[in-house]
Scaffold this active site. Structure first.
Site, PDB file in Angstrom:
ATOM      1  N   HIS A  76       0.818  -1.212   0.000  1.00 43.74           N
ATOM      2  CA  HIS A  76       0.000   0.000   0.000  1.00 43.74           C
ATOM      3  C   HIS A  76       0.850   1.259   0.000  1.00 43.74           C
ATOM      4  CE1 HIS A  76      -4.076  -1.166  -0.348  1.00 43.74           C
ATOM      5  NE2 HIS A  76      -3.664  -2.308   0.166  1.00 43.74           N
ATOM      6  N   ARG A  97     -11.075   1.867  -5.589  1.00 38.61           N
ATOM      7  CA  ARG A  97     -10.913   1.058  -4.367  1.00 38.61           C
ATOM      8  C   ARG A  97     -11.846   1.627  -3.297  1.00 38.61           C
ATOM      9  NH1 ARG A  97      -5.107   0.896  -5.901  1.00 38.61           N
ATOM     10  NH2 ARG A  97      -4.452  -1.278  -5.867  1.00 38.61           N
ATOM     11  N   ASN A 107      -1.336  -7.587  -8.097  1.00 43.44           N
ATOM     12  CA  ASN A 107      -0.664  -7.504  -6.786  1.00 43.44           C
ATOM     13  C   ASN A 107      -0.965  -8.750  -5.969  1.00 43.44           C
ATOM     14  OD1 ASN A 107      -0.282  -4.940  -7.751  1.00 43.44           O
ATOM     15  ND2 ASN A 107      -1.858  -4.013  -6.473  1.00 43.44           N
ATOM     16  N   ASP A 108      -2.261  -9.029  -5.830  1.00 40.66           N
ATOM     17  CA  ASP A 108      -2.616 -10.232  -5.079  1.00 40.66           C
ATOM     18  C   ASP A 108      -2.324 -11.493  -5.883  1.00 40.66           C
ATOM     19  OD1 ASP A 108      -3.508  -9.634  -2.431  1.00 40.66           O
ATOM     20  OD2 ASP A 108      -5.136  -8.499  -3.341  1.00 40.66           O
ATOM     21  N   ARG A 119       2.673  -9.732   0.297  1.00 34.34           N
ATOM     22  CA  ARG A 119       2.982  -8.463  -0.373  1.00 34.34           C
ATOM     23  C   ARG A 119       3.413  -7.379   0.598  1.00 34.34           C
ATOM     24  NH1 ARG A 119      -2.921  -6.587  -2.574  1.00 34.34           N
ATOM     25  NH2 ARG A 119      -1.974  -4.551  -2.803  1.00 34.34           N
ATOM     26  N   CYS A 177      -5.451  -4.053 -13.468  1.00 31.35           N
ATOM     27  CA  CYS A 177      -5.543  -2.888 -12.581  1.00 31.35           C
ATOM     28  C   CYS A 177      -4.550  -3.002 -11.432  1.00 31.35           C
ATOM     29  CB  CYS A 177      -6.960  -2.713 -12.046  1.00 31.35           C
ATOM     30  SG  CYS A 177      -7.470  -4.038 -10.968  1.00 31.35           S
TER      31      CYS A 177
HETATM   32  C1  PEP Z   1      -4.470  -6.212  -6.805  1.00 33.98           C
HETATM   33  O1  PEP Z   1      -4.464  -7.061  -5.916  1.00 33.98           O
HETATM   34  O2  PEP Z   1      -3.707  -6.246  -7.792  1.00 33.98           O
HETATM   35  C2  PEP Z   1      -5.379  -5.061  -6.738  1.00 33.98           C
HETATM   36  C3  PEP Z   1      -5.501  -4.234  -7.753  1.00 33.98           C
HETATM   37  O3  PEP Z   1      -6.050  -4.854  -5.572  1.00 33.98           O
HETATM   38  P1  PEP Z   1      -5.380  -4.286  -4.216  1.00 33.98           P
HETATM   39  O4  PEP Z   1      -3.991  -3.845  -4.551  1.00 33.98           O
HETATM   40  O5  PEP Z   1      -6.247  -3.187  -3.750  1.00 33.98           O
HETATM   41  O6  PEP Z   1      -5.429  -5.491  -3.335  1.00 33.98           O
HETATM   42 MG    MG Z   2      -6.092  -7.142  -4.496  1.00 27.27          MG
END
Ligand code: PEP
Ligand code: MG
Length: 556
Positions: free
Chosen positions: A186, A288, A438-439, A449, A486
């Site tokens: 984040h 988000r 990301n996830d 992460r 995204c």
């Molecule tokens: C992701 O996980 O790539 C995503 C866009 O959601 P967040 O980063 O808010 O978990």
């Molecule tokens: Mg995510």
């Protein structure tokens, strides 16, 4: 003398300024006994700390004005509560150190408040903040939370949680450096949203002395401590050249041969919209919505408040596309009233869509608010669910959207490898996919992460991650549906070309990255992007993949 440190650069640009530390949580002071003759001195120390904290709160209230002033003044009164101060002195008289006495006196007062009905219980967080400030002062450690500074600074933190960052004043933060966190943490996401340079996963970052001058290069990951004159001049020149090159780009995202790839913005709420519009975003690819839920740890925002916030974002993109993600609570984005407190492994627990299916009222209210907000607006509203694992999840979400009377496209985020592998089955229930890389990286590589030491595995250039992106994009193409990205992968200009070559249909990122991605994409044809993607997938490591794509695109 100048020294250089290296972390992982996650948000472009250069920042030069003094470092200020994000105060960490206050630890419980040890319960050591002090000799009786030290009691008067300890009592005086405690009184001085209470006074200083109260004065500081009042001064900050005067500066802030409005509602914030009332809250800060109420906190100052709490600090000076005569019964509380008397209790601290009593505890010191029987052998407590000043910090321990403050800690214990506040604990018993806190228990009283917590049991004393809803209004007072709501003040517990304020009381904790006052206690933390007094204890930090007595211990001589930085104040918890966001630095109190009127001058711009480079923020240093172990890591930043969404709740911390909500309190940051963007006009004061020149850049970020964190010890933990990878490219998808984040801290990194927020830095890109604010458009400030950032470096994460820098070992020893929190040992930089408060007030030291650093130059942060968010592209290379280099931190120059006490930069000399030549270095400052060199960095300023590079930053100027970059600004000029970016200012020359505009218009919709496309490859040099006209293959369109809409460039969308990731936003956390209405406050991010202006930067998105300014950067030429063609819409929003990820809203988000959990940021709207962070203000109150106990309750969801009312339906009216949600309608208002959604409408502000939707109105900013007339005729544009706005993809709203329903609440993604849990794991790295915990919400007290929804997230189970006792899960041994929250990232694998009840989070994202799972949380919403366990709290259908919260989901229903949010979907209804979205339906109301979009009424009468010429916008293309799309709504997607986070953390969809399979077709059962996708159907449950689509059913909930229909039940709320939502006239929008329903989609699924691909953040779990199972969803990428069985994307065609998920697409039987929903109309689009959006890759949350990301996830997806976190779950593909079993690499948290939020932890800097595993950031190598969070690198979105990992060929296994590219394979999963390809699987989802192929499935969407076969079903005649769209598949965007995204996650933060979309904000890396070179990787954006590779994602395009893999068949991704749109790219969504923090507004500040849009000009970089637009400028790079415009340099290459779709066929070049496809060749770069194939070359990257043919390698074994993230570094090799990056080099292979670069070699294809630069015609080596
Ligand atoms: C992701 O996980 O790539 C995503 C866009 O959601 P967040 O980063 O808010 O978990
Ligand atoms: Mg995510």
């Amino acid at each position: 003398m100048e020294t250089t440190l290296r972390g992982v650069g996650v948000s472009h640009g250069v920042a030069i300024g003094e470092v200020r530390h994000m105060g960490t949580a206050v630890l419980e002071p040890p319960a050591k006994q002090i000799p009786a003759d030290e009691a008067p001195r300890e009592q005086a120390r405690a009184r001085q700390a209470v006074e200083a904290v109260a004065n500081d709160l009042i001064a900050r209230g005067n500066l802030a004005g409005g509602e914030a002033q009332a809250v800060l003044e109420a906190q100052a009164l709490m600090a000076q509560d005569p019964e509380l101060v008397a209790d601290v002195e009593r505890r010191i008289a029987v052998g407590s150190s000043a910090e321990r006495a403050v800690y214990d006196a506040f604990a018993s007062y806190r228990a009283l408040l917590a049991n004393a009905g809803e209004y007072l219980a709501g003040r517990v967080a304020d009381l904790d903040d006052v206690r933390n400030r007094i204890v930090a002062r007595l211990l001589g450690v930085p104040m918890p939370g966001v630095p109190d500074s009127d001058e711009p600074y480079v923020l240093i933190a172990r890591d930043l949680a969404p709740a911390d960052t909500a309190l940051l004043d963007p006009s004061l933060v020149l850049g970020f450096v964190t010890e933990e966190g990878g490219p998808t943490s984040h801290s990194a996401i927020l830095a890109r949203a604010l458009g400030v340079p950032a470096v994460v996963a820098l070992p020893g970052a929190t040992e930089l002395v408060e007030g030291t001058v650093v130059a942060v290069d968010g592209s290379t990951g280099d931190i120059y401590v006490d930069p000399d004159k030549d270095r400052r001049a060199e960095l300023a020149k590079a930053a100027e050249e970059r600004r000029a090159a970016l200012a020359a780009t505009s218009g919709p995202g496309a490859t040099s041969d006209g293959h369109k790839v809409p460039l969308l913005a990731n936003v956390g709420g209405p406050a991010d919209v202006e930067a998105a519009v300014k950067a030429g975003a063609e819409g929003v690819g990820l809203f988000r919505t959990e940021f709207l839920f962070l203000d109150d740890s106990k309750n969801a925002p009312s339906e009216e408040m949600q309608v208002e916030a959604y409408r502000q974002v939707l109105e900013a993109f007339p005729e544009g596309r706005v993809v709203v993600r329903v609440l993604d609570a849990g794991a790295d984005k915990p919400l007290e009233f929804l997230t189970p407190a006792d899960e041994p492994n929250p990232a694998l627990g009840v989070r994202g869509l799972r949380t919403l299916l366990a709290h259908p009222d919260v989901l229903h209210t949010q979907l209804r608010a979205l339906a109301t907000a979009a009424e009468g607006l010429p916008v293309y509203l799309e709504v997607m669910a986070p953390m969809v694992a399979d077709r059962v999840d996708a159907k449950a979400f689509a059913d909930a959207c229909r039940a709320a009377g939502l006239h929008a496209k329903f989609g699924a985020m691909v953040e779990i490898p199972s969803a990428a592998l069985r994307a065609r089955s998920i697409l039987q229930e929903v109309e689009f996919l959006s890759l949350g890389t990301n996830d997806l990286a976190q779950y593909t590589f079993a690499a948290d992460r939020q932890i800097g030491s595993v950031s190598r595995l969070q690198d979105p250039w990992q060929p296994a991650l590219l394979d999963l992106v390809a699987a989802a994009a192929d499935a969407a193409r076969a079903e005649g549906k769209s598949c965007g990205v995204c996650g933060e992968a979309a904000s890396d200009p070179l990787l954006a070309c590779v994602l395009t070559g893999l068949g991704v249909t749109s790219l969504s990122m923090g507004a500040a990255s849009i000009p970089y991605v637009r400028a790079t994409l415009a340099k290459y044809t779709l066929a070049q992007c496809e060749r770069a993607a194939a070359a990257a997938r043919a390698t074994d490591t993230a570094d090799e993949a990056r080099r292979a794509a670069q070699a294809v695109l630069s015609g080596e």
